[in-house]
Design a protein around this motif. Structure first.
Motif, short mmCIF file in Angstrom:
data_model
loop_
_atom_site.label_atom_id
_atom_site.label_comp_id
_atom_site.label_asym_id
_atom_site.label_seq_id
_atom_site.Cartn_x
_atom_site.Cartn_y
_atom_site.Cartn_z
N MET A 169 -8.70 13.65 1.82
CA MET A 169 -8.02 12.46 1.31
C MET A 169 -8.35 11.27 2.23
O MET A 169 -8.01 11.29 3.40
CB MET A 169 -6.52 12.73 1.31
CG MET A 169 -5.73 11.59 0.75
SD MET A 169 -4.04 12.08 0.41
CE MET A 169 -3.62 12.96 1.91
N ASP A 170 -9.04 10.31 1.68
CA ASP A 170 -9.41 9.17 2.51
C ASP A 170 -8.77 7.91 1.96
O ASP A 170 -9.06 7.46 0.86
CB ASP A 170 -10.94 9.05 2.52
CG ASP A 170 -11.37 7.93 3.44
OD1 ASP A 170 -12.48 7.44 3.24
OD2 ASP A 170 -10.59 7.54 4.32
N LEU A 171 -7.87 7.37 2.72
CA LEU A 171 -7.17 6.18 2.23
C LEU A 171 -8.02 4.94 2.38
O LEU A 171 -7.76 3.93 1.75
CB LEU A 171 -5.86 6.01 3.01
CG LEU A 171 -4.81 7.07 2.80
CD1 LEU A 171 -3.65 6.83 3.75
CD2 LEU A 171 -4.32 7.10 1.38
N LYS A 226 -10.24 2.07 4.84
CA LYS A 226 -9.89 1.10 5.87
C LYS A 226 -8.84 0.10 5.37
O LYS A 226 -7.94 -0.29 6.11
CB LYS A 226 -11.18 0.35 6.27
CG LYS A 226 -11.06 -0.42 7.54
CD LYS A 226 -11.06 0.50 8.74
CE LYS A 226 -10.79 -0.29 10.01
NZ LYS A 226 -10.45 0.59 11.13
N ALA A 227 -8.98 -0.28 4.10
CA ALA A 227 -8.05 -1.27 3.57
C ALA A 227 -6.62 -0.75 3.58
O ALA A 227 -5.68 -1.45 3.97
CB ALA A 227 -8.46 -1.64 2.15
N HIS A 228 -6.47 0.50 3.18
CA HIS A 228 -5.14 1.10 3.20
C HIS A 228 -4.60 1.19 4.62
O HIS A 228 -3.44 0.93 4.88
CB HIS A 228 -5.19 2.50 2.60
CG HIS A 228 -5.28 2.48 1.11
ND1 HIS A 228 -6.37 2.95 0.45
CD2 HIS A 228 -4.42 2.03 0.17
CE1 HIS A 228 -6.18 2.79 -0.86
NE2 HIS A 228 -5.02 2.24 -1.04
N GLU A 229 -5.50 1.58 5.52
CA GLU A 229 -5.08 1.74 6.91
C GLU A 229 -4.61 0.40 7.46
O GLU A 229 -3.56 0.31 8.10
CB GLU A 229 -6.26 2.28 7.73
CG GLU A 229 -5.84 2.67 9.13
CD GLU A 229 -7.01 3.24 9.90
OE1 GLU A 229 -7.48 4.32 9.52
OE2 GLU A 229 -7.44 2.61 10.86
N THR A 230 -5.37 -0.65 7.16
CA THR A 230 -4.99 -1.99 7.62
C THR A 230 -3.64 -2.38 7.05
O THR A 230 -2.77 -2.89 7.75
CB THR A 230 -6.06 -3.01 7.19
OG1 THR A 230 -7.31 -2.57 7.69
CG2 THR A 230 -5.75 -4.40 7.72
N ALA A 231 -3.48 -2.13 5.75
CA ALA A 231 -2.22 -2.47 5.10
C ALA A 231 -1.07 -1.70 5.72
O ALA A 231 0.00 -2.25 6.01
CB ALA A 231 -2.31 -2.17 3.61
N TYR A 232 -1.31 -0.40 5.97
CA TYR A 232 -0.27 0.43 6.57
C TYR A 232 0.12 -0.07 7.96
O TYR A 232 1.29 -0.23 8.27
CB TYR A 232 -0.74 1.89 6.66
CG TYR A 232 0.22 2.77 7.41
CD1 TYR A 232 1.41 3.19 6.83
CD2 TYR A 232 -0.04 3.15 8.73
CE1 TYR A 232 2.30 3.99 7.52
CE2 TYR A 232 0.85 3.94 9.43
CZ TYR A 232 2.01 4.36 8.82
OH TYR A 232 2.89 5.13 9.51
#
Lengths: 236, 191
Positions: free
Chosen positions: B1-3, B5-11
């Protein structure tokens, strides 16, 4: 379980977003992306930002610049993360947050593997001395070390009671992650051969070590109800 | 499951921004635990929303879902306070294991001692929701409610045996056992 799930985060954050530009003003750089209605102040350095919250206020020209930037992006400048460019190095806090996120992703992958009865894949996610704690009053209760499946374990107990996907579904949600700990709320479901259904909540506490699951403890909302369901006749 | 980079930044952005609220919620929960340990009802009232919902396992004498600090039957306090005569049993050792801007998860210890000296100590993982810095929902997950129920049943039997007024008791859920109400404040609960 969604691939876009982010632990504890409001759903509006769980879609893809890409920066479409930046707006600079005074000591801040705002990154503009295409998410609606959100302005986030990102704390890159907690001490410095605590000071900045009280002392470093944007001037009128700063606000005007922001509004102009928003206008330039035709009203789609909706998600802005203020960043102090001098603080671009990854801080300890950020490393912890990344670890929490990774741990959350790992635990959800484990849940998916359990739902899909994928026995091989999850081994990579566990420490060899993994320890699991089940309530003592359940048939599979006690503390166990290692990954060898027990003939009277959780799987042996529940798999015959989960004939369809509806019972195997666990609806795991990461409540939150903090340091090495992750808390997950999930559902234990079962269907007895007589047609009795069980559907109960479980709050689980997981501890990671070096990115791998080291300890798990399951807190059923009511173990008495679980034990009563499991004690029912196995045959119709 | 790869969220991605964008998701990581948002998180990371969201988590950073919500940290102040997280910390506020953690402080509220610490004050609530202190209030419970110190039997400070006034502080409890101040720290809870008037419409706070409590969810206790149904197999316990105080089990069920209640709105407000006083449910219809015996409360947690009425059940446990008589079994917590000293600071050693009153101590809950709360540890915040997770927090967001809306929820806090606390691992705490439920302790008690019967009149005959039997002790109980068990972990509870509780999920608390907060609104405007006050508790709005609490759901308690005992590690083993069967053990808690057994302990309370034993304590009840000892209390009934030593009571001079056995009429002051209420029905224990899912059993015929009577549970003594040592505070004499609640009516008999008929399940």
């Amino acid at each position: 379980m969604s691939d876009n799930f982010l632990p504890g985060m409001p759903r509006q954050f769980c879609s893809d977003r890409r920066p479409i530009g930046t707006a600079k003003m005074e000591k801040w750089t705002f990154r503009i992306t295409t998410q609606p209605g959100i302005l986030l102040a990102r704390v890159r350095n907690s001490t410095r930002n605590r000071n900045s919250a009280g002392g470093r206020k944007m001037s009128i020209s700063g606000w005007a610049s922001l509004l102009l930037s928003v206008g330039l992006f035709l009203g789609v400048a909706e998600f802005a993360i203020p960043q102090n460019p001098e603080e671009s190095k990854q801080t300890d806090g950020e490393a912890i947050l990344k670890k929490e996120l990774q741990n959350s992703k790992t635990i959800l992958a484990i849940f998916r593997a359990i739902e899909e009865r994928n026995d091989a894949q999850p081994l990579q996610f566990f420490q060899p001395d993994f320890e699991i704690h089940w309530p003592p009053s359940l048939p599979y209760g006690g503390t166990f070390t290692g990954l060898k499946p027990s003939p009277n374990g959780w799987s042996a107990t529940w798999e015959p009671l989960q004939p369809t996907e509806a019972e195997r579904k666990m609806d795991a949600q990461v409540v939150s992650a903090r340091g090495d700990d992750v808390v997950v709320l999930w559902r234990q479901r079962g269907l007895s051969p007589r047609g009795d259904r069980f559907d109960g909540e479980v709050l689980s506490l997981y501890r990671f070590r070096e990115g791998k699951l080291a300890r798990a403890q399951m807190f059923y909302f009511d173990t008495t109800a679980v034990a009563t369901f499991l004690a029912r006749p196995k045959r119709p | 499951m790869d969220l991605g980079k964008a998701h990581e930044t948002a998180y990371l952005g969201w988590k950073g921004a919500s940290m102040i609220d997280n910390e506020k919620n953690i402080q509220t929960m610490r004050r609530i635990f202190k209030a419970v340990e110190q039997r400070d009802e006034k502080a409890m009232l101040e720290l809870c929303q008037p419409d706070v919902d409590f969810f206790w396992p149904r197999s316990l004498p105080y089990g069920g879902e209640f709105r407000g600090l006083k449910g219809p039957g015996p409360s947690w306090g009425e059940t446990w306070i008589p079994l917590q005569p000293t600071e050693a049993e009153q101590r809950m050792d709360p540890r915040v294991v997770a927090a967001t801007d809306k929820e806090v998860v606390v691992l705490w210890k439920q302790r008690g001692i019967t009149a005959s000296g039997d002790r109980f100590e068990g972990p509870v993982l509780a999920l608390y929701a907060l609104r405007d810095g006050k508790l709005t929902r609490a759901q308690m997950f005992y590690f083993d409610t069967a053990e808690v129920a057994d302990f309370l049943r034993r304590a009840s039997e000892i209390a009934v045996a030593s009571s001079s007024d056995p009429s002051v008791c209420f029905v224990y859920p899912d059993s015929d056992t009577k549970w003594i109400n040592s505070n004499n404040t609640s009516p008999v609960r008929d399940e």
